[in-house]
Enzyme design. Structure first.
Site: not given
Ligand code: FAS
Ligand code: PHB
Length: 389
Positions: A72, A200, A292, A296, A384
Site C-alpha cells: 500500500h 477510515y 488500533p 500501531k 503513519y
Molecule cells: P499478544 O497478546 O499477541 O501475545 C501475548 C501471548 O502471551 C498470547 O499468546 C497469550 O496467550 C500469552 N500469554 C498471556 N498470559 C500468559 C501467561 N501468564 N503465561 C504464558 N503465556 C501467556 N493491532 C493493530 O495494529 N491493528 C489492529 O487492528 C489490532 N486489533 C486488535 C484486536 C484485538 C481484539 C486485540 C486484543 C489486539 C489488537 N491489536 C491490533 C493489537 C495486537 O495486534 C497486539 O499489538 C499484538 O498482538 C501484540 O503482540 P504481543 O505483544 O505478542 O501480544
Molecule cells: C486491519 O486491517 O485490521 C486494520 C487496519 C488499519 C487499522 C486497524 C486495523 O488502523
C-alpha cells in the site's frame, strides 16, 4: 531445564524475539498459556509499517509476506461531506506499507521456529517469574500435572496486556498511564473481495474502516457502544450500518457477505514504565496498548523486539550490557510517539458521546487543515508509515 532467555508468550513479540535470538546463536524457550491452535485463531492486526516489513525481510520472514501481502502507498480518510484525503506515505516518505494479517505472521513465525527446532511450550499453566533482580533468575510453570523450572540469564515478558510479566514488577517501581475510550470497534471478517483501499470513514453515525487480508478476505470495522454485544449485531445490521457510514461511491463498491469472524474490542491507551526490572524485559502489549486507529499495536511489538533482540545479542555474545541498560528508554521513546499518534487519530476519527459543537468544529477544522497543508499531510504520513527505529 536451562536456557539463555526465557520468553513468556507465543504471540508476535515472543515468537519474533525467539526467532531473531536463534539466528544469532542465542538459546530461548517460549512459554505459552494457550494451545497453538488458540493463538492462531486470533484475528487482529492487518497493516504493517515500513520498519516491520524491513525487519521481517531481514530475518528471513519476508517470502510469504511478499507473495501474499498487499503493498500500500497509504490509507484514505473519507469524511462525511468532504473530499477524501490520502495519508500519502509513498509521496511524503517513499516508504512502503503492507496489508498482511497478524495471523499470517504468527503462522510464519511458528513455522520458522519449528523448522529450527525451537522450543515452544504451549498450555504452560501458572507461569511465575523468580529472582528477577538476581543474576540467576528463573521461571516455573505447570504442565501435565508436572511443575517445571527453567533457569535462565534473562526473561522476556511478551505475554500481552493480561500476562504475568508486568505484574511481576513491584508497583512502587512501575508507573502506568491509562486512558479508556467511550466506544469499541466491532470487527468482522468476510470471504469477499475487499475494498481496494484501506479507508477510515468519519461519519455522524460513527467511525468505520475498510481493510483487507487477501484478494478474497475482507476486514471491516465499525465504532460501537461499549456495552454492545456481538449478538446485537447480526450480519444484516452490521452491513447496513457499515454502508451507511461510507461515502455513497464507496458503499456502492463494497461486496458484502456472511461474516466468518466477528469480535468487539474496547479501545484503550496504556503505557507502563519502565519496560525493564532487573533481568526482566517487557516487549509488546505486555508494556503498552494503543487504540488500533493508527495500526500501531503489532508494529510497536515488532520495534520493541528489534531493540530487545539487539540488546540481548550484545549482552549474551559480547558481555556488553549497554543496550540492555538503554532498552527501556529507547523503546519508550518510540512507544510514546505511536501512543500519541494513535490517540490523535482516534480523537480525530470517532464521534464522542456528549461532545460539544465547538469540539466537533475543532475536529472538522483539523481535517480541513490536513487538506490545506502539505506540511500537515507530510507530518501525518511520516507517523503513519512508522518513525525510524
Ligand atoms: P499478544 O497478546 O499477541 O501475545 C501475548 C501471548 O502471551 C498470547 O499468546 C497469550 O496467550 C500469552 N500469554 C498471556 N498470559 C500468559 C501467561 N501468564 N503465561 C504464558 N503465556 C501467556 N493491532 C493493530 O495494529 N491493528 C489492529 O487492528 C489490532 N486489533 C486488535 C484486536 C484485538 C481484539 C486485540 C486484543 C489486539 C489488537 N491489536 C491490533 C493489537 C495486537 O495486534 C497486539 O499489538 C499484538 O498482538 C501484540 O503482540 P504481543 O505483544 O505478542 O501480544
Ligand atoms: C486491519 O486491517 O485490521 C486494520 C487496519 C488499519 C487499522 C486497524 C486495523 O488502523
Amino acid at each position: 531445564m536451562r536456557t539463555q532467555v526465557a520468553i513468556i508468550g507465543a504471540g508476535p513479540a515472543g515468537l519474533l524475539l525467539s526467532h531473531i535470538l536463534h539466528r544469532n546463536g542465542i538459546d530461548s524457550v517460549v512459554l505459552e498459556r494457550q494451545t497453538r491452535a488458540h493463538v492462531l485463531e486470533r484475528i487482529r492486526a492487518g497493516v504493517l509499517e515500513a520498519g516491520t516489513i524491513a525487519l521481517l525481510r531481514e530475518v528471513g520472514l519476508g517470502e510469504r509476506m511478499d507473495r501474499e501481502g498487499h503493498p500500500h502507498d497509504g490509507s484514505w480518510i473519507a469524511w462525511e461531506g468532504r473530499p477524501r484525503f490520502l495519508i500519502d506515505t509513498r509521496k511524503y516518505t517513499g516508504k512502503p506499507m503492507m496489508a498482511y494479517g497478524q495471523t499470517a505472521i504468527t503462522e510464519d513465525l511458528f513455522a520458522a521456529r519449528d523448522a529450527a527446532g525451537g522450543k515452544i511450550v504451549d498450555e504452560a499453566a501458572d507461569v511465575r517469574l523468580h529472582e528477577l533482580t538476581s543474576s540467576k533468575p528463573y521461571v516455573t510453570y505447570e504442565k501435565g500435572g508436572e511443575q517445571v523450572r527453567i533457569d535462565c540469564d534473562y526473561v522476556a515478558g511478551c505475554d500481552g496486556y493480561h500476562g504475568v510479566s508486568r505484574p511481576s514488577i513491584p508497583l512502587d517501581v512501575m508507573k502506568t498511564y491509562d486512558k479508556g475510550y467511550p466506544f469499541g470497534w466491532l470487527g468482522i471478517m468476510s470471504e469477499t473481495p475487499p475494498y481496494p483501499d484501506i479507508c477510515y470513514c468519519y461519519h455522524s453515525r460513527g467511525f468505520a474502516l475498510a481493510s483487507q487480508r487477501s484478494p478474497m478476505l475482507s476486514r471491516y470495522y465499525i465504532q460501537c457502544d461499549l456495552d454492545d454485544k456481538i449478538d446485537d449485531w447480526p450480519d444484516e445490521r452490521f452491513w447496513a450500518e457499515f454502508l451507511a457510514r461510507c461515502p455513497p461511491d464507496m458503499a456502492g463498491s463494497i461486496v458484502t457477505g456472511p461474516s466468518i469472524e466477528k469480535s468487539i474490542a474496547p479501545l484503550r491507551s496504556f503505557v507502563a514504565e519502565p519496560m525493564r526490572y532487573g533481568r526482566l524485559f517487557l516487549a509488546g502489549d505486555a508494556a503498552h496498548i494503543v487504540p488500533p486507529t493508527g495500526a500501531k499495536g503489532l508494529n510497536l511489538a515488532v520495534s520493541d523486539v528489534f531493540y530487545l533482540s539487539r540488546a540481548l545479542i550484545e549482552a549474551c555474545r559480547k558481555g556488553n550490557p549497554a543496550y540492555l541498560d538503554s532498552y527501556s528508554d529507547t523503546a519508550l521513546r518510540r512507544v510514546w510517539g505511536a501512543a500519541r499518534m494513535s490517540w490523535w487519530l482516534t480523537m480525530l476519527l470517532h464521534r464522542f458521546p456528549n461532545e460539544t459543537p465547538f469540539e466537533e468544529q475543532m475536529r472538522l477544522n483539523q481535517f480541513d487543515y490536513l487538506h490545506a497543508s502539505e506540511h500537515a499531510a507530510a507530518t501525518l504520513a511520516e507517523q503513519y508509515v512508522g518513525l525510524p527505529y
